[in-house]
Design a protein around this motif. Sequence first.
Motif, short mmCIF file in Angstrom:
data_model
loop_
_atom_site.label_atom_id
_atom_site.label_comp_id
_atom_site.label_asym_id
_atom_site.label_seq_id
_atom_site.Cartn_x
_atom_site.Cartn_y
_atom_site.Cartn_z
N ILE A 18 -4.46 -6.12 -10.60
CA ILE A 18 -4.31 -6.57 -9.22
C ILE A 18 -2.83 -6.59 -8.84
O ILE A 18 -2.45 -6.15 -7.74
CB ILE A 18 -4.94 -7.96 -9.03
CG1 ILE A 18 -6.45 -7.85 -9.13
CG2 ILE A 18 -4.53 -8.57 -7.69
CD1 ILE A 18 -7.17 -9.17 -9.07
N PHE A 19 -1.98 -7.08 -9.73
CA PHE A 19 -0.54 -7.11 -9.46
C PHE A 19 0.01 -5.70 -9.27
O PHE A 19 0.80 -5.44 -8.37
CB PHE A 19 0.19 -7.81 -10.61
CG PHE A 19 1.68 -7.72 -10.52
CD1 PHE A 19 2.37 -8.47 -9.59
CD2 PHE A 19 2.39 -6.88 -11.36
CE1 PHE A 19 3.75 -8.39 -9.48
CE2 PHE A 19 3.76 -6.79 -11.26
CZ PHE A 19 4.45 -7.55 -10.32
N GLY B 104 -1.59 -3.02 -8.27
CA GLY B 104 -2.09 -2.52 -6.99
C GLY B 104 -1.30 -3.07 -5.83
O GLY B 104 -0.96 -2.35 -4.88
N ALA B 105 -0.99 -4.36 -5.87
CA ALA B 105 -0.20 -4.98 -4.81
C ALA B 105 1.21 -4.42 -4.80
O ALA B 105 1.79 -4.17 -3.73
CB ALA B 105 -0.17 -6.50 -5.00
N LEU B 106 1.78 -4.20 -5.96
CA LEU B 106 3.12 -3.62 -6.06
C LEU B 106 3.14 -2.21 -5.47
O LEU B 106 4.04 -1.86 -4.71
CB LEU B 106 3.55 -3.58 -7.53
CG LEU B 106 4.97 -3.14 -7.83
CD1 LEU B 106 5.96 -4.17 -7.31
CD2 LEU B 106 5.15 -2.96 -9.32
N ASP B 107 2.13 -1.42 -5.78
CA ASP B 107 2.04 -0.06 -5.25
C ASP B 107 1.90 -0.08 -3.73
O ASP B 107 2.60 0.65 -3.02
CB ASP B 107 0.87 0.67 -5.88
CG ASP B 107 0.75 2.10 -5.41
OD1 ASP B 107 1.79 2.79 -5.40
OD2 ASP B 107 -0.35 2.52 -5.06
N THR B 108 1.01 -0.90 -3.23
CA THR B 108 0.76 -0.95 -1.79
C THR B 108 1.94 -1.55 -1.03
O THR B 108 2.31 -1.06 0.04
CB THR B 108 -0.50 -1.79 -1.50
OG1 THR B 108 -1.59 -1.20 -2.19
CG2 THR B 108 -0.80 -1.83 -0.02
N GLY B 109 2.55 -2.57 -1.57
CA GLY B 109 3.58 -3.29 -0.84
C GLY B 109 4.98 -2.74 -0.95
O GLY B 109 5.78 -2.87 -0.03
N THR C 116 4.57 2.53 -2.03
CA THR C 116 4.05 3.43 -1.00
C THR C 116 4.97 3.50 0.22
O THR C 116 5.28 4.60 0.68
CB THR C 116 2.62 3.03 -0.60
OG1 THR C 116 1.80 3.10 -1.77
CG2 THR C 116 2.08 3.95 0.47
#
Length: 69
Positions: free
Chosen positions: A19-20, A22-27, A30
């Motif tokens: 989850i961390f 994914g949040a790092l990638d999105t926030g 990207t």
Amino acid sequence: MSATAKRWAGPMALYLLGIFMGALDTGIITPARPLISTQLGVDESAGNLDDHDLHTRLRGGDPHHGQAR
């Protein structure tokens, strides 16, 4: 800590790490990708290779024309 809690600690830590990430990638990653590619002088499509493109590039060919460079 009970035996059940110990058994679930590893999978839960792995899940939370996912989850961390994914949040790092999105926030962060990207939105920064266009800036990074511009600064490094790389076309934004450089990271978008499918299996055929990757195999062709590794052989030294042009994946869009099917001919060696």
